[in-house]
Design an enzyme around this catalytic site. Sequence first.
Site, PDB file in Angstrom:
ATOM      1  CE  LYS A  21      -1.833  -1.076   3.735  1.00 32.54           C
ATOM      2  NZ  LYS A  21      -1.426  -2.030   4.463  1.00 32.54           N
ATOM      3  NE  ARG A  23      -3.273  -0.933  10.763  1.00 31.51           N
ATOM      4  CZ  ARG A  23      -2.355   0.067   9.814  1.00 31.51           C
ATOM      5  NH1 ARG A  23      -2.374   1.234   9.079  1.00 31.51           N
ATOM      6  NH2 ARG A  23      -0.924  -0.816   9.742  1.00 31.51           N
ATOM      7  NE  ARG A  49       8.738  -2.621   5.989  1.00 34.00           N
ATOM      8  CZ  ARG A  49       7.451  -1.937   5.731  1.00 34.00           C
ATOM      9  NH1 ARG A  49       6.686  -1.019   5.001  1.00 34.00           N
ATOM     10  NH2 ARG A  49       6.415  -2.758   7.024  1.00 34.00           N
ATOM     11  NE  ARG A  64       7.612  -0.096   9.683  1.00 37.86           N
ATOM     12  CZ  ARG A  64       6.671  -0.148   9.473  1.00 37.86           C
ATOM     13  NH1 ARG A  64       6.520   0.642   8.339  1.00 37.86           N
ATOM     14  NH2 ARG A  64       5.170  -0.572   9.815  1.00 37.86           N
ATOM     15  NE  ARG A  89       3.077  -5.160  11.088  1.00 38.14           N
ATOM     16  CZ  ARG A  89       4.374  -4.251  10.073  1.00 38.14           C
ATOM     17  NH1 ARG A  89       5.622  -5.296  10.468  1.00 38.14           N
ATOM     18  NH2 ARG A  89       3.970  -3.729   9.337  1.00 38.14           N
TER      19      ARG A  89
HETATM   20  P1  ADP Z   1       1.779  -1.609   8.097  1.00 35.47           P
HETATM   21  O1  ADP Z   1       0.558  -1.342   6.398  1.00 35.47           O
HETATM   22  O2  ADP Z   1       2.905  -2.177   7.407  1.00 35.47           O
HETATM   23  O3  ADP Z   1       1.207  -2.760   9.058  1.00 35.47           O
HETATM   24  P2  ADP Z   1       1.947   0.898   9.645  1.00 35.47           P
HETATM   25  O4  ADP Z   1       3.095   1.775   8.984  1.00 35.47           O
HETATM   26  O5  ADP Z   1       0.871   1.350   7.879  1.00 35.47           O
HETATM   27  O6  ADP Z   1       2.682  -0.146   8.341  1.00 35.47           O
HETATM   28  O7  ADP Z   1       1.539   0.737  10.448  1.00 35.47           O
HETATM   29  C1  ADP Z   1       2.456  -0.037  11.299  1.00 35.47           C
HETATM   30  C2  ADP Z   1       1.793   0.563  12.727  1.00 35.47           C
HETATM   31  O8  ADP Z   1       1.061   1.947  13.278  1.00 35.47           O
HETATM   32  C3  ADP Z   1       1.118  -0.323  12.600  1.00 35.47           C
HETATM   33  O9  ADP Z   1       0.968  -1.883  13.645  1.00 35.47           O
HETATM   34  C4  ADP Z   1      -0.322   0.085  14.055  1.00 35.47           C
HETATM   35  O10 ADP Z   1       0.664   0.134  15.081  1.00 35.47           O
HETATM   36  C5  ADP Z   1      -0.111   1.679  14.250  1.00 35.47           C
HETATM   37  N1  ADP Z   1      -1.026   2.451  13.502  1.00 35.47           N
HETATM   38  C6  ADP Z   1      -1.008   2.698  11.633  1.00 35.47           C
HETATM   39  N2  ADP Z   1      -2.154   3.317  11.254  1.00 35.47           N
HETATM   40  C7  ADP Z   1      -3.282   2.666  12.850  1.00 35.47           C
HETATM   41  C8  ADP Z   1      -4.519   2.652  12.622  1.00 35.47           C
HETATM   42  N3  ADP Z   1      -5.392   3.610  11.663  1.00 35.47           N
HETATM   43  N4  ADP Z   1      -4.851   2.895  13.619  1.00 35.47           N
HETATM   44  C9  ADP Z   1      -4.201   1.729  14.764  1.00 35.47           C
HETATM   45  N5  ADP Z   1      -3.454   2.078  14.259  1.00 35.47           N
HETATM   46  C10 ADP Z   1      -2.654   2.454  13.150  1.00 35.47           C
END
Ligand code: ADP
Length: 225
Positions: A19, A94, A133, A166, A177
């Site tokens: 994404k 999410r 990554r 990360r 996750r």
């Molecule tokens: P990915 O999509 O690869 O899991 P992101 O960078 O989008 O990575 O998200 C990393 C972390 O940030 C998530 O595992 C969560 O802890 C937090 N996070 C990101 N977006 C949200 C959201 N909309 N609601 C709750 N937590 C979020």
Amino acid sequence: MTEEKQFNLILLGPPGAGKGTQAGLLVNAYDLLHVSTGDMLRSAIKEGSATGLKAQEYMSKGELVPDSIVTQLVVDRMGKPDASGGVILDGFPRTKPQAEALDNSLKENGRTIDVVLYVNASLDVIIQRLTGRRVCPECGMNYHITNIPPRKEGVCDTCNVDLFQREDDEPETVKNRLVVYEKSTKDLIGYYREKGLLEEVNGDISAEELFEEVDSLFRGEGLVK
Ligand code: ADP
Ligand code: ZN
């Protein structure tokens, strides 16, 4: 004065589906603002703000940050002048409460979501992408040990500093996750399908190929010029 039609897009899909990479290609192509909750939370952590400190507790374990925190970040960001041409929401919403809060905020501001792009990918591709990554601490560029290797192993091409992994890309956290995605986020597919907004694409192919496919899809539907 004629107002340009806004284009607002949501990217939905499991972590590792690509994404963020698509968002990068799409914002350039259509001149939109990239709103990534993951990026905003990571910069809050870097700044050491109260939000960042709170968020880190959850992120390091691969858990979701509380809805109220992320919703506030997104609503604030979407209210800034540079969001007026349209946004790509990447990693938000999410959960169902986030989706509902977004609907309310859009309504209040006379905005709509034009399309929800569901980027799916197979489990082995997801795990391979996330655990391989590597990120530049200076410019934020994402590399991959085999798919997008830097010219010199472990070092950013642009900044010449060491790349890092990360914390939440370590194998155990990646597993969590994915569990969290299945439990909390997957329902949103049905939520947006019912609204007639969902378009599904396969994220297993390369980022460039996927971008071509998405671009022709959007053109075909008259969503972009
Ligand atoms: P990915 O999509 O690869 O899991 P992101 O960078 O989008 O990575 O998200 C990393 C972390 O940030 C998530 O595992 C969560 O802890 C937090 N996070 C990101 N977006 C949200 C959201 N909309 N609601 C709750 N937590 C979020
Ligand atoms: Zn860099």
